[in-house]
Scaffold this motif. Sequence first.
Motif, PDB file in Angstrom:
ATOM      1  N   LEU A  50     -24.005  -6.999  50.113  1.00 30.49           N
ATOM      2  CA  LEU A  50     -25.196  -7.728  49.697  1.00 30.49           C
ATOM      3  C   LEU A  50     -24.788  -9.000  48.965  1.00 30.49           C
ATOM      4  N   TRP A  51     -25.383 -10.111  49.377  1.00 30.94           N
ATOM      5  CA  TRP A  51     -25.234 -11.375  48.651  1.00 30.94           C
ATOM      6  C   TRP A  51     -26.639 -11.823  48.277  1.00 30.94           C
ATOM      7  N   ALA A  52     -26.921 -11.954  47.014  1.00 27.94           N
ATOM      8  CA  ALA A  52     -28.255 -12.342  46.547  1.00 27.94           C
ATOM      9  C   ALA A  52     -28.082 -13.467  45.541  1.00 27.94           C
ATOM     10  N   ARG A  53     -28.870 -14.520  45.701  1.00 25.62           N
ATOM     11  CA  ARG A  53     -28.662 -15.706  44.857  1.00 25.62           C
ATOM     12  C   ARG A  53     -29.979 -16.213  44.282  1.00 25.62           C
ATOM     13  N   HIS A  54     -29.936 -16.601  43.022  1.00 27.01           N
ATOM     14  CA  HIS A  54     -31.087 -17.186  42.332  1.00 27.01           C
ATOM     15  C   HIS A  54     -30.695 -18.579  41.875  1.00 27.01           C
ATOM     16  N   GLY A  55     -31.337 -19.600  42.458  1.00 27.45           N
ATOM     17  CA  GLY A  55     -31.003 -20.990  42.132  1.00 27.45           C
ATOM     18  C   GLY A  55     -30.090 -21.583  43.193  1.00 27.45           C
ATOM     19  N   ASN A  56     -30.024 -22.916  43.229  1.00 26.83           N
ATOM     20  CA  ASN A  56     -29.248 -23.593  44.275  1.00 26.83           C
ATOM     21  C   ASN A  56     -28.185 -24.517  43.716  1.00 26.83           C
ATOM     22  N   THR A  57     -28.108 -24.602  42.393  1.00 22.54           N
ATOM     23  CA  THR A  57     -27.208 -25.610  41.834  1.00 22.54           C
ATOM     24  C   THR A  57     -25.982 -24.947  41.204  1.00 22.54           C
ATOM     25  N   ALA A  58     -24.971 -25.760  40.934  1.00 27.20           N
ATOM     26  CA  ALA A  58     -23.779 -25.316  40.216  1.00 27.20           C
ATOM     27  C   ALA A  58     -24.074 -25.427  38.703  1.00 27.20           C
ATOM     28  N   PRO A  59     -23.349 -24.707  37.877  1.00 28.41           N
ATOM     29  CA  PRO A  59     -22.318 -23.716  38.200  1.00 28.41           C
ATOM     30  C   PRO A  59     -22.916 -22.393  38.686  1.00 28.41           C
ATOM     31  N   LEU A  60     -22.112 -21.674  39.446  1.00 30.15           N
ATOM     32  CA  LEU A  60     -22.558 -20.399  40.009  1.00 30.15           C
ATOM     33  C   LEU A  60     -21.889 -19.231  39.275  1.00 30.15           C
ATOM     34  N   MET A 108     -28.779  -5.822  36.725  1.00 30.70           N
ATOM     35  CA  MET A 108     -30.115  -6.100  37.253  1.00 30.70           C
ATOM     36  C   MET A 108     -31.127  -6.306  36.126  1.00 30.70           C
ATOM     37  N   THR A 109     -31.119  -5.427  35.142  1.00 35.47           N
ATOM     38  CA  THR A 109     -32.101  -5.561  34.058  1.00 35.47           C
ATOM     39  C   THR A 109     -31.798  -6.791  33.202  1.00 35.47           C
ATOM     40  N   ALA A 110     -30.492  -7.103  33.057  1.00 30.39           N
ATOM     41  CA  ALA A 110     -30.126  -8.318  32.309  1.00 30.39           C
ATOM     42  C   ALA A 110     -30.731  -9.540  32.991  1.00 30.39           C
ATOM     43  N   ALA A 126     -25.733 -15.022  41.059  1.00 28.11           N
ATOM     44  CA  ALA A 126     -25.699 -14.280  42.320  1.00 28.11           C
ATOM     45  C   ALA A 126     -25.137 -12.878  42.099  1.00 28.11           C
ATOM     46  N   PHE A 127     -25.453 -12.003  43.054  1.00 31.71           N
ATOM     47  CA  PHE A 127     -24.872 -10.660  43.099  1.00 31.71           C
ATOM     48  C   PHE A 127     -24.014 -10.564  44.360  1.00 31.71           C
ATOM     49  N   LEU A 128     -22.793 -10.050  44.196  1.00 38.21           N
ATOM     50  CA  LEU A 128     -21.926  -9.770  45.350  1.00 38.21           C
ATOM     51  C   LEU A 128     -21.588  -8.277  45.281  1.00 38.21           C
ATOM     52  N   LEU A 129     -22.261  -7.494  46.126  1.00 41.33           N
ATOM     53  CA  LEU A 129     -22.052  -6.045  46.090  1.00 41.33           C
ATOM     54  C   LEU A 129     -21.531  -5.554  47.429  1.00 41.33           C
ATOM     55  N   THR A 130     -20.649  -4.574  47.391  1.00 42.82           N
ATOM     56  CA  THR A 130     -20.093  -4.002  48.609  1.00 42.82           C
ATOM     57  C   THR A 130     -20.156  -2.476  48.546  1.00 42.82           C
ATOM     58  N   SER A 131     -20.097  -1.852  49.731  1.00 42.08           N
ATOM     59  CA  SER A 131     -19.988  -0.384  49.740  1.00 42.08           C
ATOM     60  C   SER A 131     -18.598   0.033  50.228  1.00 42.08           C
TER      61      SER A 131
END
Length: 375
Positions: A50-60, A108-110, A126-131
């Motif tokens: 899963l890749w989830a992103r909030h916002g489009n600008t740097a810094p990431l 997530m709650t943060a 952003a979130f970078l999650l893997t299984s």
Amino acid sequence: MSKNLNLAKELISRPSITPNDAGCQAFIAERLQAIDFTIEHLRFGEVDNLWARHGNTAPLFVFAGHTDVVPTGPENHWQFPPFTPTLHDGFLYGRGAADMKSSVAAMMTACERFIAIHPNHLGSIAFLLTSDEEGPAVNGTVKVVDYLQQKGEKIDWCLVGEPSSEERLCDVIKNGRRGSLNGLLTIHGVQGHAAYPHLANNPIHCFAPLLKTLCETEWDQGNEFFPKTSFQITNINAGTGAENVIPGDLELLFNFRYSTEVTHTQLQKQITALLDKHHLKYTLNWRHSGPPFITTPDILITATQKAIYEVCGYETILSTGGGTSDGRFIAPTGAQVIEVGPLNATIHKINECVSAEDIDTLSTIYQRILEKLLT
Ligand SMILES: [Zn+2]
């Protein structure tokens, strides 16, 4: 019951034994979408990412981690069923409680609180999650990082929620990992009768002087962030099983855990030079598990240490100890990478658990880090 605890329970109740995600990421994506994250499900082979992103600008700023867990072992040895999250004496029990579903819940709650207060925050989260962290780690973070690099996404700061704490919550921040290099060495001799050694050549005897040298060699002195490079023989084997036969070959496996003072090619050259100096006949195969990485104290570490101090009231230690983590795939992109998560005392064990209070505190720390970096 706290929101964090509820969320951690939701995740633990999904039996996501590696590489099966068991719906964890779909659940997480739904929650993140509700606070305006853009969602990308990236499936490589059998693995959900899963890749989830909030916002489009740097810094990431990236929260990284995994939704898979290791197998439970015999379920009847557990005090509570491993996929029935249970609160008992202030501790939440279940497979993945510490490694690392509570950290994912806390991230997530943060974000939910942070975005509610700062909808127009600086940069992006952003979130970078893997299984696929607990498995072979071939179709997980490493592939997502490739994908992101192709898209031109540049991660500035990455917090991996692996259980880094030792005695109390967030007492240790992992700011790097040692490299790992494996060798499979075969020393060739000549097999023969133990009573006629002049007609044979014993590979154990030939190797013995080199064994002593290998054990005594100092490969480097380590540095501020890394202990000395260590060499360990992990397996050694020779002999036919008969009492009167000199073996033809001696086989051994060895492993280097190495610092940033040497490279894996330097270590390989040193080993080859020693073998040649001892006039040994040999075959040698290498497997490089990963290079070392280090995040030197800069903006990310400073913000994290301050956040922990403000919330917990104590100083933290930087460490590069322990095994490998997915941080090794993210650090080479140039990102600052650290690991900050719950206590590691019960990870991968029967009766894995985490303090319920710690999940709340961890969530507050994560929020505080976001405030320091993105407001
Ligand atoms: Zn983990």
